[in-house]
Write an enzyme that holds these catalytic residues in place. Structure first.
Site, PDB file in Angstrom:
ATOM      1  N   ARG A   1       0.846  -1.194   0.000  1.00 52.48           N
ATOM      2  CA  ARG A   1       0.000   0.000   0.000  1.00 52.48           C
ATOM      3  C   ARG A   1       0.878   1.238   0.000  1.00 52.48           C
ATOM      4  NH1 ARG A   1       1.954   2.010   3.825  1.00 52.48           N
ATOM      5  NH2 ARG A   1       0.635   3.823   3.561  1.00 52.48           N
TER       6      ARG A   1
ATOM      7  N   ARG B   1      -7.630  -0.620  -6.982  1.00 51.02           N
ATOM      8  CA  ARG B   1      -7.921   0.531  -6.113  1.00 51.02           C
ATOM      9  C   ARG B   1      -8.001   1.786  -6.999  1.00 51.02           C
ATOM     10  NH1 ARG B   1      -4.470   1.102  -0.740  1.00 51.02           N
ATOM     11  NH2 ARG B   1      -6.379   2.173  -0.078  1.00 51.02           N
TER      12      ARG B   1
ATOM     13  N   ASN C   1      -5.514  12.315   0.006  1.00 53.11           N
ATOM     14  CA  ASN C   1      -4.624  11.493   0.840  1.00 53.11           C
ATOM     15  C   ASN C   1      -5.511  10.757   1.840  1.00 53.11           C
ATOM     16  OD1 ASN C   1      -1.929  10.630   1.583  1.00 53.11           O
ATOM     17  ND2 ASN C   1      -2.189  11.797   3.461  1.00 53.11           N
ATOM     18  N   LYS C   2      -4.911   9.947   2.658  1.00 49.60           N
ATOM     19  CA  LYS C   2      -5.634   9.109   3.616  1.00 49.60           C
ATOM     20  C   LYS C   2      -6.709   9.878   4.369  1.00 49.60           C
ATOM     21  CE  LYS C   2      -5.506   5.608   4.129  1.00 49.60           C
ATOM     22  NZ  LYS C   2      -6.506   4.758   3.438  1.00 49.60           N
TER      23      LYS C   2
ATOM     24  N   ALA D   1       0.756   5.079  -2.301  1.00 47.54           N
ATOM     25  CA  ALA D   1       0.613   5.319  -3.740  1.00 47.54           C
ATOM     26  C   ALA D   1       1.823   4.869  -4.578  1.00 47.54           C
ATOM     27  CB  ALA D   1       0.293   6.796  -3.973  1.00 47.54           C
TER      28      ALA D   1
ATOM     29  N   ASP E   1      -2.027  10.720  -2.527  1.00 51.08           N
ATOM     30  CA  ASP E   1      -2.417   9.664  -3.466  1.00 51.08           C
ATOM     31  C   ASP E   1      -2.716  10.207  -4.859  1.00 51.08           C
ATOM     32  OD1 ASP E   1      -3.069   8.460  -0.666  1.00 51.08           O
ATOM     33  OD2 ASP E   1      -2.888   6.804  -2.092  1.00 51.08           O
TER      34      ASP E   1
HETATM   35  O1  MRU Z   1      -4.813   3.182   1.964  1.00 52.84           O
HETATM   36  P1  MRU Z   1      -3.324   3.411   1.916  1.00 52.84           P
HETATM   37  O2  MRU Z   1      -2.623   2.912   3.134  1.00 52.84           O
HETATM   38  O3  MRU Z   1      -2.724   2.919   0.631  1.00 52.84           O
HETATM   39  O4  MRU Z   1      -3.182   4.996   1.917  1.00 52.84           O
HETATM   40  C1  MRU Z   1      -1.891   5.528   1.831  1.00 52.84           C
HETATM   41  C2  MRU Z   1      -1.835   6.985   1.947  1.00 52.84           C
HETATM   42  O5  MRU Z   1      -2.836   7.679   2.006  1.00 52.84           O
HETATM   43  C3  MRU Z   1      -0.465   7.608   1.878  1.00 52.84           C
HETATM   44  O6  MRU Z   1      -0.409   8.765   2.670  1.00 52.84           O
HETATM   45  C4  MRU Z   1      -0.157   7.984   0.425  1.00 52.84           C
HETATM   46  O7  MRU Z   1      -0.351   6.894  -0.419  1.00 52.84           O
HETATM   47  C5  MRU Z   1       1.213   8.510   0.265  1.00 52.84           C
HETATM   48  S1  MRU Z   1       2.419   7.245   0.325  1.00 52.84           S
HETATM   49  C6  MRU Z   1       3.941   7.924   0.033  1.00 52.84           C
END
Ligand code: MRU
Length: 345
Positions: free
Chosen positions: A46, A89, A247-248, A48, A237
């Site tokens: 997981r 995703r 982002n998350k 991005a 993301d």
């Molecule tokens: O659902 P996830 O764990 O894949 O979400 C990840 C995030 O939101 C990260 O902050 C984002 O991908 C940046 S990773 C360098």
């Protein structure tokens, strides 16, 4: 040595299973395109950039499994694998960016033999992997000066080595500041509902010897009010042309809190996370995940199974709340016109 989320060795793909961290450190070999899809979907791999790298190798795995005899068979296997992996995703644009790069190699096959094309595909996936490592290092170099001696830094989710080829994006600037000899404190939001902050960021940073304090998501306002935070830095993301950033889930709330407390809020991301085909963040597709992640996290029953649940995995932080974007090319500001070559899905 930072953890490696993805390894490609002798034509074989393996990942560190992030669903088991920090309790167990388990590598899983992915030798079918279905297992790559599942690893992305279930967050075994997981973040991005890591999703993009894994998907690129996933195309190679998909081609190998098809045992193609002709160049045309290889091209078909590339498109079938890429179409399939693109359904895993929706939000991280790095996935579609990497799959587009693999499709381009197939498109440019021009009279190559099947074996030459397969070799070119593998080389492209390795390049995407190596490139991400270098991009993350450069992000660290460009952002590290934001972290001064004694600084308090808040981050959300995991934008570290685990989420990328190596080093991370938001965490890369912390590793660089540490390498430059500065001492600072990091506050890691636990990041409900899947606890990427608690399970992954806290694990990664403590392993690296960085002073890390874990807080629940709902404590960030209080910690800011106590004056413990000087800087917020998160990953991304997908970043639209106007700078709106997905982002998350929870990132938008942190950005609002940072604004209310006069704390600079930065996003760290490589060019592969910019999607200039989208004018604003309103067009970013937001993944909704299964209700069980909220009602039955990690097997515990914390809510009635029959309750209605809304579980968006990401939110969009408006560009106006973001002080700057830490990229491999330096700290940049929107509107963006030439940072990215992405075409979206
Ligand atoms: O659902 P996830 O764990 O894949 O979400 C990840 C995030 O939101 C990260 O902050 C984002 O991908 C940046 S990773 C360098």
């Amino acid at each position: 040595m930072k953890p490696l989320s993805i390894t490609w060795k002798d034509g074989s793909l393996s990942i560190l299973d992030q669903t088991l961290l920090p309790g167990s450190v388990v590598e899983r070999q992915l030798d079918t395109v279905e297992s790559v899809w599942d690893a992305i979907k279930t967050l075994k791999v997981r973040g991005a950039p890591a999703i993009g790298v894994c998907a690129a190798y996933g195309v190679v795995v998909g081609v190998h499994r098809r045992n193609p005899r002709s160049t045309q068979d290889v091209v078909q296997a590339v498109h079938d694998s890429a179409d399939y992996l693109a359904t895993s995703r929706p939000t991280a644009v790095n996935l579609f960016w990497a799959l587009d790069r693999m499709r381009r190699v197939a498109h440019e096959a021009n009279g190559a033999s099947a074996s030459d094309l397969i070799a070119a595909l593998e080389a492209e996936a390795v390049t995407i992997h190596e490139e991400d490592r270098a991009l993350c290092m450069a992000i660290g170099r460009h952002g590290s000066s934001l972290i001064g001696e004694g600084c308090g830094v808040l981050t959300h989710c995991n934008a570290g080595a685990l989420a990328t080829a190596e080093h991370g994006t938001a965490l890369s600037i912390m590793y660089a500041a540490q390498a430059e000899g500065r001492r600072f404190r990091v506050y890691a939001d636990e990041t409900r509902p899947l606890l990427q902050g608690a399970r992954l960021t806290a694990w990664e940073l403590t392993q690296a010897g960085i002073d890390t304090t874990l807080i629940c998501d709902n404590m960030a306002a209080q910690v800011m009010r106590e004056g413990k935070i000087d800087l917020v830095v998160v990953g991304a993301d997908r970043i639209a042309a106007n700078g709106d950033t997905a982002n998350k889930i929870g990132t938008y709330g942190v950005a609002l809190l940072a604004k209310a407390h006069g704390i600079p809020f930065y996003v760290a991301a490589p060019y592969s996370t910019f999607d200039l085909s989208l004018a604003t963040g309103e067009q970013i597709p937001i993944e909704e995940r299964d209700s069980s992640e909220i009602t039955h996290p990690f097997g515990a029953i914390v809510a009635p199974a029959e309750v209605k649940v809304y579980n968006p995995a990401f939110d969009v932080t408006p560009a106006a709340l973001i002080h700057g974007f830490i990229t491999e090319a330096g700290i940049v500001h929107p509107p963006f016109s030439a940072v990215s070559t992405t075409s979206g899905e």
